[in-house]
Design a protein around this motif. Structure first.
Motif, PDB file in Angstrom:
ATOM      1  N   SER A 113       1.068   3.893  -3.133  1.00 22.55           N
ATOM      2  CA  SER A 113       0.778   5.310  -2.915  1.00 22.55           C
ATOM      3  C   SER A 113       1.848   6.174  -3.573  1.00 22.55           C
ATOM      4  O   SER A 113       1.546   7.187  -4.214  1.00 22.55           O
ATOM      5  CB  SER A 113       0.705   5.601  -1.413  1.00 22.55           C
ATOM      6  OG  SER A 113       0.484   6.975  -1.184  1.00 22.55           O
ATOM      7  N   ARG A 114       3.100   5.757  -3.430  1.00 19.71           N
ATOM      8  CA  ARG A 114       4.210   6.484  -4.064  1.00 19.71           C
ATOM      9  C   ARG A 114       4.092   6.400  -5.587  1.00 19.71           C
ATOM     10  O   ARG A 114       4.319   7.385  -6.296  1.00 19.71           O
ATOM     11  CB  ARG A 114       5.538   5.867  -3.602  1.00 19.71           C
ATOM     12  CG  ARG A 114       6.767   6.551  -4.174  1.00 19.71           C
ATOM     13  CD  ARG A 114       7.016   7.880  -3.494  1.00 19.71           C
ATOM     14  NE  ARG A 114       8.237   8.484  -3.999  1.00 19.71           N
ATOM     15  CZ  ARG A 114       8.254   9.474  -4.878  1.00 19.71           C
ATOM     16  NH1 ARG A 114       7.132   9.978  -5.340  1.00 19.71           N
ATOM     17  NH2 ARG A 114       9.400   9.977  -5.291  1.00 19.71           N
ATOM     18  N   SER A 144       0.824  -1.211   0.000  1.00 22.35           N
ATOM     19  CA  SER A 144       0.000   0.000   0.000  1.00 22.35           C
ATOM     20  C   SER A 144       0.857   1.260   0.000  1.00 22.35           C
ATOM     21  O   SER A 144       0.534   2.249  -0.672  1.00 22.35           O
ATOM     22  CB  SER A 144      -0.939   0.005   1.206  1.00 22.35           C
ATOM     23  OG  SER A 144      -0.206  -0.096   2.415  1.00 22.35           O
ATOM     24  N   ARG A 145       1.976   1.238   0.742  1.00 14.65           N
ATOM     25  CA  ARG A 145       2.859   2.404   0.780  1.00 14.65           C
ATOM     26  C   ARG A 145       3.527   2.618  -0.568  1.00 14.65           C
ATOM     27  O   ARG A 145       3.618   3.735  -1.075  1.00 14.65           O
ATOM     28  CB  ARG A 145       3.934   2.238   1.858  1.00 14.65           C
ATOM     29  CG  ARG A 145       4.784   3.508   2.045  1.00 14.65           C
ATOM     30  CD  ARG A 145       6.149   3.221   2.622  1.00 14.65           C
ATOM     31  NE  ARG A 145       7.026   2.578   1.663  1.00 14.65           N
ATOM     32  CZ  ARG A 145       7.737   3.230   0.735  1.00 14.65           C
ATOM     33  NH1 ARG A 145       7.634   4.541   0.613  1.00 14.65           N
ATOM     34  NH2 ARG A 145       8.518   2.574  -0.093  1.00 14.65           N
ATOM     35  N   MET A 168      -5.499   4.551  -8.286  1.00 15.46           N
ATOM     36  CA  MET A 168      -6.175   3.676  -7.333  1.00 15.46           C
ATOM     37  C   MET A 168      -7.568   4.206  -7.027  1.00 15.46           C
ATOM     38  O   MET A 168      -7.759   5.409  -6.843  1.00 15.46           O
ATOM     39  CB  MET A 168      -5.359   3.561  -6.046  1.00 15.46           C
ATOM     40  CG  MET A 168      -4.008   2.896  -6.237  1.00 15.46           C
ATOM     41  SD  MET A 168      -3.172   2.540  -4.668  1.00 15.46           S
ATOM     42  CE  MET A 168      -2.786   4.199  -4.105  1.00 15.46           C
ATOM     43  N   SER A 207       1.380   6.086  -7.256  1.00 16.80           N
ATOM     44  CA  SER A 207       0.268   6.940  -7.653  1.00 16.80           C
ATOM     45  C   SER A 207       0.717   8.393  -7.758  1.00 16.80           C
ATOM     46  O   SER A 207       0.335   9.114  -8.687  1.00 16.80           O
ATOM     47  CB  SER A 207      -0.872   6.810  -6.638  1.00 16.80           C
ATOM     48  OG  SER A 207      -1.954   7.650  -6.979  1.00 16.80           O
ATOM     49  N   GLU A 208       1.559   8.827  -6.825  1.00 13.69           N
ATOM     50  CA  GLU A 208       2.095  10.187  -6.863  1.00 13.69           C
ATOM     51  C   GLU A 208       2.914  10.418  -8.128  1.00 13.69           C
ATOM     52  O   GLU A 208       2.928  11.521  -8.683  1.00 13.69           O
ATOM     53  CB  GLU A 208       2.973  10.442  -5.639  1.00 13.69           C
ATOM     54  CG  GLU A 208       2.218  10.482  -4.319  1.00 13.69           C
ATOM     55  CD  GLU A 208       3.158  10.584  -3.127  1.00 13.69           C
ATOM     56  OE1 GLU A 208       4.388  10.668  -3.355  1.00 13.69           O
ATOM     57  OE2 GLU A 208       2.675  10.582  -1.982  1.00 13.69           O
TER      58      GLU A 208
END
Length: 200
Positions: free
Chosen positions: A103-104, A99-100, A113, A106-107
């Motif tokens: 998230s990166r 998940s971490r 997501m 996605s940035e």
């Protein structure tokens, strides 16, 4: 200390300093878009400033899983993705929650997501395609040339895929006779060296 003009080699370093016209252009030790030596591509998928080599490997591993979900017609659910590799054998210093890492990603606009599912962006899709191709070519190389069993070929390919340059990718493919599938029967995305144009 290493001096190189090859960005793929430079990305393997813990710290990268780039010169342009005799002046310091940017330094990966400096983070944040406001810093005068920050990467000029900060906040884009091409930025190398805040992305470690370990994260690059994790990105590729997750992109590969998302690509395979697409091949199988299944949704890529966050809870089913993992960033640690087969039996924890990715060449990284430590494990990170998927998940971490997602998230990166996605940035950096590699994935999008929504509602617990992950989709590849156009940039992420191209990168996923490339890493899947390298992985499956590596499996074919290990199996056909060195007679390594399929399980071990897969484990070694998970490491080898991260160091294959585009030129070596083409050479391996040509050496193997432009194989269509990996030892497990999965399709190898064609490259520029293959007959016809690669898929978009």
């Amino acid at each position: 200390l290493m001096v190189t003009h090859d960005p793929d080699i430079a990305r393997q370093a813990d710290r990268r300093v780039e010169l342009a016209h005799g002046h310091l252009h940017f330094d990966t030790a400096q983070h944040g878009p406001s810093h005068p030596l920050a990467c000029p591509l900060v906040n884009t998928s091409d930025c190398c400033t805040a992305v470690s080599t370990d994260d690059e490997i994790r990105f590729d591993h997750l992109l590969e899983q998302i690509w395979v979900c697409g091949e199988e017609g299944k949704p890529a659910q966050v809870e089913r993705l993992h960033a640690s590799g087969p039996a924890g054998k990715l060449p990284v210093a430590s494990e990170e929650p998927a998940s971490r890492v997602l998230s990166r990603m996605s940035e950096l606009r590699l994935v999008a997501m929504q509602d617990g599912e992950v989709q590849l962006t156009p940039v992420g899709s191209q990168r996923a395609r490339d890493v899947v191709r390298r992985h499956r070519l590596a499996e074919r190389l290990f199996k056909d040339t060195f007679s390594i069993d399929e399980s071990e070929a897969h484990t070694q390919a998970c490491k080898f895929e991260h160091i294959i340059s585009p030129e070596l990718d083409q050479r391996i493919c040509t050496f193997l006779g432009h194989p269509k599938t990996c030892p497990h029967g999965n399709p190898i995305p064609p490259g520029d060296c293959c007959d016809g144009k690669p898929k978009a």
